[in-house]
Design an enzyme around this catalytic site. Structure first.
Site, PDB file in Angstrom:
ATOM      1  N   CYS A   1      -8.969 -17.594  21.924  1.00  0.00           N
ATOM      2  CA  CYS A   1      -8.345 -17.728  21.086  1.00  0.00           C
ATOM      3  C   CYS A   1      -8.221 -15.945  20.620  1.00  0.00           C
ATOM      4  O   CYS A   1      -8.137 -15.051  21.365  1.00  0.00           O
ATOM      5  CB  CYS A   1      -8.905 -18.387  19.858  1.00  0.00           C
TER       6      CYS A   1
ATOM      7  N   ASN B   1     -12.107 -14.959  19.650  1.00  0.00           N
ATOM      8  CA  ASN B   1     -13.033 -15.496  20.602  1.00  0.00           C
ATOM      9  C   ASN B   1     -14.419 -15.088  19.868  1.00  0.00           C
ATOM     10  O   ASN B   1     -15.900 -14.968  19.817  1.00  0.00           O
ATOM     11  CB  ASN B   1     -13.434 -14.458  21.268  1.00  0.00           C
TER      12      ASN B   1
ATOM     13  N   CYS C   1     -14.212 -17.578  15.891  1.00  0.00           N
ATOM     14  CA  CYS C   1     -14.462 -19.035  15.843  1.00  0.00           C
ATOM     15  C   CYS C   1     -14.268 -20.258  16.751  1.00  0.00           C
ATOM     16  O   CYS C   1     -14.469 -20.944  17.339  1.00  0.00           O
ATOM     17  CB  CYS C   1     -12.811 -18.646  14.709  1.00  0.00           C
ATOM     18  N   ARG C   2     -12.450 -20.354  16.990  1.00  0.00           N
ATOM     19  CA  ARG C   2     -12.265 -21.105  18.166  1.00  0.00           C
ATOM     20  C   ARG C   2     -12.374 -21.786  19.161  1.00  0.00           C
ATOM     21  O   ARG C   2     -12.839 -22.602  19.733  1.00  0.00           O
ATOM     22  CB  ARG C   2     -10.749 -21.016  17.618  1.00  0.00           C
ATOM     23  N   SER C   3     -12.764 -19.887  20.151  1.00  0.00           N
ATOM     24  CA  SER C   3     -12.244 -20.701  21.373  1.00  0.00           C
ATOM     25  C   SER C   3     -14.107 -20.608  21.383  1.00  0.00           C
ATOM     26  O   SER C   3     -14.699 -21.989  22.752  1.00  0.00           O
ATOM     27  CB  SER C   3     -12.066 -19.373  22.041  1.00  0.00           C
TER      28      SER C   3
ATOM     29  N   ASP D   1      -5.348 -21.375  12.918  1.00  0.00           N
ATOM     30  CA  ASP D   1      -7.275 -20.292  12.658  1.00  0.00           C
ATOM     31  C   ASP D   1      -7.254 -20.546  11.676  1.00  0.00           C
ATOM     32  O   ASP D   1      -7.062 -20.192  10.210  1.00  0.00           O
ATOM     33  CB  ASP D   1      -5.711 -18.860  12.994  1.00  0.00           C
TER      34      ASP D   1
END
Ligand code: 4NP
Length: 167
Positions: free
Chosen positions: A17, A20, A22-24, A135
């Site tokens: 993401c 690195n 939050c999402r990934s 995001d």
């Protein structure tokens, strides 16, 4: 050392993401949990990274960690930036959104490396109307729940494909 570990595995997967945090790292945690539950962790090497190195060394965002913990996931990854060797080390590189996808494709050094970059949205089944993992950084708690819902959907599909040998 990292390279020799991944060579023992059948599949090496990198989730990417922007930051690195939050999402990934959540994708990494969800995927690790699923392969552990299914007893296939010996087949899979999993990591995550960010397009940006702005948060390098940081734990995942506190809000992401709280929401993940409610689902039984402890996120302990330390943020790092994507590096050129990732395109050699990993079989597949999952982009969380179109911006990540475009950056990763630009970084690739060959058509083979470019082909390793895929949109995680292409693995959505229950959420097939969505085209990315949005995001959550500047939004509210519902954004973090949405990230986890979308990741669980995609990662179960990815795990199915690993078990089938068709990933
Ligand atoms: P991520 O979220 O890409 O899911 O880790 C973000 C984290 C940090 C920032 C943006 C998005 N930031 O602007 O610092």
């Amino acid at each position: 050392m990292e390279q020799s570990v991944s060579k023992d595995k059948k599949y090496s997967l990198l989730f990417v993401c922007l930051g690195n945090i939050c999402r990934s790292p959540a994708a990494q945690g969800v995927m690790e949990s699923i392969v552990n539950e299914r007893g296939i962790s010996h087949l899979v090497d999993i990591d995550s990274a960010g397009i940006s190195g702005y948060h390098a060394g940081d734990l995942p965002d506190q809000r992401m960690r709280v929401h993940a913990r409610r689902r039984g996931l402890e996120l302990t990854h330390r943020s790092r930036q994507v590096r050129p060797t990732d395109f050699e080390r990993f079989d597949l590189i999952f982009a969380m959104d179109d911006s990540n996808y475009d950056h990763l494709r630009d970084m690739a050094n060959s058509p083979e490396e470019m082909d390793k970059v895929v949109r995680i949205a292409s693995f959505f089944r229950q959420h097939s109307a969505m085209d990315c993992i949005p995001d959550p950084y500047y939004g509210g708690s519902e954004g973090f729940e949405n990230v986890l819902d979308l990741l669980e959907d995609a990662c179960h599909h990815i795990a199915d494909r690993i078990e089938e040998g068709t990933l």
